[in-house]
Each structure stands twice: as structure tokens, then as C-alpha cells.
Design a protein around this motif. Structure first.
Motif, short mmCIF file in Angstrom:
data_model
loop_
_atom_site.label_atom_id
_atom_site.label_comp_id
_atom_site.label_asym_id
_atom_site.label_seq_id
_atom_site.Cartn_x
_atom_site.Cartn_y
_atom_site.Cartn_z
N PHE A 1 0.84 -1.30 0.20
CA PHE A 1 -0.03 0.10 0.10
C PHE A 1 0.65 1.35 0.06
CE2 PHE A 1 -3.24 -3.07 1.76
CZ PHE A 1 -4.19 -2.73 0.82
N GLU A 2 0.41 2.14 -0.76
CA GLU A 2 0.86 3.61 -0.81
C GLU A 2 -0.36 4.46 -0.46
OE1 GLU A 2 3.83 4.66 -0.29
OE2 GLU A 2 4.92 2.86 -0.93
N SER A 3 -0.25 5.58 -0.62
CA SER A 3 -1.51 6.61 -0.15
C SER A 3 -2.42 7.35 -1.38
CB SER A 3 -0.84 7.73 0.96
OG SER A 3 0.29 8.53 -0.05
N HIS A 4 -3.28 7.52 -1.02
CA HIS A 4 -4.44 7.84 -2.02
C HIS A 4 -5.40 9.00 -1.30
CE1 HIS A 4 -7.12 8.02 -5.63
NE2 HIS A 4 -7.99 7.06 -4.89
N SER A 5 -4.49 9.78 -0.86
CA SER A 5 -5.33 10.87 0.11
C SER A 5 -5.84 10.54 1.40
CB SER A 5 -6.32 11.65 -0.66
OG SER A 5 -7.61 11.15 -0.68
N HIS A 6 -6.35 11.28 2.17
CA HIS A 6 -6.96 10.83 3.29
C HIS A 6 -8.58 10.67 3.40
CE1 HIS A 6 -7.05 9.86 7.77
NE2 HIS A 6 -8.01 10.96 8.08
N GLU B 1 -4.80 17.91 4.41
CA GLU B 1 -5.02 16.78 3.78
C GLU B 1 -3.85 15.55 3.51
OE1 GLU B 1 -7.54 13.72 2.12
OE2 GLU B 1 -7.82 15.46 3.01
N LEU B 2 -2.66 16.25 3.15
CA LEU B 2 -1.37 15.42 3.08
C LEU B 2 -0.80 15.20 4.62
CD1 LEU B 2 0.37 17.12 0.05
CD2 LEU B 2 -1.01 15.32 0.12
N ASP B 3 -0.80 16.14 5.55
CA ASP B 3 -0.54 15.92 6.95
C ASP B 3 -1.28 14.83 7.45
OD1 ASP B 3 1.31 17.63 6.78
OD2 ASP B 3 0.27 19.19 7.89
N PRO C 1 6.73 6.48 6.81
CA PRO C 1 5.95 7.36 5.95
C PRO C 1 5.40 6.75 4.48
CG PRO C 1 8.41 7.93 6.00
CD PRO C 1 8.04 6.83 6.68
N PRO C 2 4.60 7.29 3.82
CA PRO C 2 4.42 6.90 2.54
C PRO C 2 5.36 7.55 1.63
CG PRO C 2 2.82 8.37 3.17
CD PRO C 2 3.60 8.22 4.48
N ARG C 3 5.74 6.74 0.44
CA ARG C 3 6.45 6.87 -0.47
C ARG C 3 5.73 7.41 -1.81
NH1 ARG C 3 10.48 2.65 -2.60
NH2 ARG C 3 11.92 4.50 -2.94
N GLY C 4 4.56 6.92 -1.96
CA GLY C 4 3.80 7.37 -3.28
C GLY C 4 2.52 8.06 -2.83
N TYR C 5 2.13 8.80 -3.79
CA TYR C 5 0.64 9.43 -3.61
C TYR C 5 0.11 9.49 -4.92
CZ TYR C 5 -2.74 12.89 -1.97
OH TYR C 5 -3.80 13.67 -1.64
N MET D 1 -0.32 11.52 5.85
CA MET D 1 0.92 10.64 6.43
C MET D 1 0.80 10.42 7.80
SD MET D 1 3.72 13.55 4.75
CE MET D 1 5.12 12.39 5.06
N GLU D 2 -0.01 11.27 8.55
CA GLU D 2 0.06 10.68 10.04
C GLU D 2 -0.70 9.09 10.37
OE1 GLU D 2 -2.11 12.08 14.30
OE2 GLU D 2 -2.45 13.48 12.54
N ALA D 3 -1.91 9.22 9.47
CA ALA D 3 -2.49 8.06 9.50
C ALA D 3 -1.82 6.89 8.88
CB ALA D 3 -3.80 7.96 8.84
N TYR D 4 -1.06 6.81 7.95
CA TYR D 4 -0.26 5.91 6.97
C TYR D 4 0.83 5.43 7.93
CZ TYR D 4 2.35 3.39 3.45
OH TYR D 4 2.87 2.57 2.84
#
Length: 278
Positions: free
Chosen positions: A71-76, A88-90, A103-107, A93-96
Motif C-alpha cells: 500500500f501507498e497513499s490515495h489522500s485521506h 489533507e497531506l498531513d 512514511p508513504p513513498r507514493g501518492y 501521512m499521520e494515518a499511514y
């Protein structure tokens, strides 16, 4: 090098305000999906809406136990009106980081709606890559025109550092998006002819969603032409996906996680877009 990265936008089911992902909790759906993934040796990269971590962490646990997925990140919040703000990015990152221990590497922004300022914010937060750009055009409420952007990986130069962009796959020449939702809408035979005649880039990042495969139970939450669009070929979704994977294998593509692709990119000759003034 011919590489295909199959990505799964892991977000709440179509039109739902709950963090439910039916594909991961319904064994009658998950089983056939697992079989196709295993048969072709696919490695899945999931772009995760991180509020799911807080509201339904079992969905992520089920997915990682059953599938070869990273998994990487797709917004919160998956809010199309707030795709890449500071907050939104903070939150993302905090949840991920709290769940995965790094920390996530990709978005990936919702519906590909990344902004220049958002890209700069990603670089400032240490993201290695973004994969939001569909190098095509769209004309509905989530409109964009990216016809002037490359169809192969490139980089953004920002004051905070470099950010790699991994654009979503398109058919060469016509820039038709290669994603499961588009293939369902237009039909596999149409895509098969185009791919045979025009070809695909050597590096593919292909977009899917969990609900793409079994959308029937969610159509009541969608209205107008989009309900028809999502319903089109819905019963054939897994078969279309299977045929795509077969064609890619026969064409010499290797399936990799996105983080396995990154070291293979030739950064020296990569096109760069300057965002230092954004």
C-alpha cells in the motif's frame, strides 16, 4: 524493459460514505479475484484512502493476508475539492505512518486531480513519487487536460527536491486511458484492436478499483449516465481484467510493484518539469 504495475485505488465502495470494501470481505468475490492475480503472477500496488485505517483497519488486514499487495497513499478523505492541501497531506501521512510504521513513498490524488502546489507539497514532505496524472483529457465534473504531458515517467523539479511522476497508462497515439473502468465502458474487443494496432508504452501503470470487479451491489448510489457507465460490462469485469493480463504477459511485460519499478527508471535522461516557482 517492459513493466506493468497493476494498481488498486483502495477507497470506499462506489458512492458509499462508509469505509467498506466489499471485495475484501466477501469470500465469493475475493476468491475469484485471488485466482486471477495468482495465475498471472500479478503484484498489486494499492493506493489507500487513509481514513480507512482509522475507520476499518480490518479491510486492510484482510487484503494483505489474502493478496500480494503493497500500500501507498490515495489522500485521506478522497475529497475531490481538497485533493492535496497541507491538511489533507498531513492527515494522510499521520494515518499511514501510524499504521505501517513508515512514511508513504507514493501518492495518488482523487480522480487524478493533483495541482502544481500539491506536487510541491509532496516533494517537501519527502514523497518519492506521484502517480496521479492521466496523460489524456476528461470533460465531466472532474475535468482535466493533460495532453501536453508525457506518457512515460518524468520528474518535477521543486525547491524542496525532485518528485517522480508515474503517469497512468494510455494507448499510444490516441492517449486513450487503459484502466478497468474504461475497458468495461468501451469493451474489451475495442481495446484489443487498438492495443494490437497502436501499441502501449513500455512502462505501464494501470488503474483499477475494488468496486470495478463487483459493482452491481453499489449502482443504487449512482445516478444518471454514470450509473449506466459503471453498469456496462459489469458482469464481465473480472474476465476483461484476465484478458488484459494475458495480453500483457504475451507481449513480454513483467508485473512489478511500483516500488520495484522505481530503481529501474533511467533518471538521467528523464524529462523534467520545473515547479520551482509554484
Amino acid at each position: 524493459m517492459k513493466v506493468a504495475c497493476i494498481t488498486l485505488d483502495t477507497e470506499p465502495d462506489l458512492g458509499s460514505d462508509r469505509c467498506d470494501i466489499e471485495l475484501f470481505r466477501n469470500p465469493d468475490q475475493l476468491g475469484p479475484f485471488q485466482e486471477v492475480i495468482r495465475e498471472h503472477g500479478v503484484k498489486l500496488t494499492g493506493f489507500l484512502v487513509t481514513k480507512i485505517i482509522r475507520e476499518n483497519p480490518k479491510a486492510i488486514e484482510r487484503a494483505t493476508a489474502a493478496l500480494p499487495i503493497r500500500f501507498e497513499s490515495h489522500s485521506h478523505h478522497h475529497n475531490q475539492r481538497d485533493t492535496d492541501s497541507e491538511r489533507e497531506l498531513d492527515d494522510t501521512m499521520e494515518a499511514y505512518a501510524g499504521f505501517f510504521g513508515r512514511p508513504p513513498r507514493g501518492y495518488r490524488a482523487p480522480n487524478g486531480l493533483i495541482t502544481p502546489r500539491g506536487l510541491v507539497r509532496l516533494a517537501a514532505r519527502g514523497f518519492v513519487y506521484d502517480s496521479s496524472i492521466f496523460p489524456s483529457c476528461r470533460f465531466d465534473a472532474y475535468a482535466y487536460n493533460n495532453l501536453g504531458l508525457p506518457v512515460v515517467p518524468y520528474a518535477y523539479s521543486t525547491a524542496a527536491g525532485e518528485l517522480i511522476e508515474l503517469p497512468l497508462a494510455v494507448v499510444k497515439g490516441v492517449r486513450l486511458i487503459v484502466s478497468l473502468s474504461y475497458m468495461k465502458l468501451l469493451g474489451w474487443r475495442f481495446y484489443e484492436v487498438l492495443i494490437r494496432r497502436l501499441g502501449l508504452p513500455d512502462i505501464l501503470v494501470i488503474d483499477t478499483h475494488p468496486y470495478d470487479f463487483f459493482v452491481g451491489g453499489h449502482l443504487h448510489r449512482v445516478s444518471g449516465w454514470k450509473r449506466w457507465a459503471h453498469a456496462r460490462n459489469a458482469e464481465n469485469a473480472l474476465g476483461i481484467f484476465d484478458r488484459l493480463l494475458q495480453v500483457l504477459k504475451l507481449s513480454g511485460y513483467t508485473f512489478l510493484y511500483v516500488d520495484e519499478l522505481l530503481p529501474l527508471l533511467g533518471k538521467k535522461g528523464m524529462k523534467r518539469i520545473d515547479l520551482s516557482g509554484a
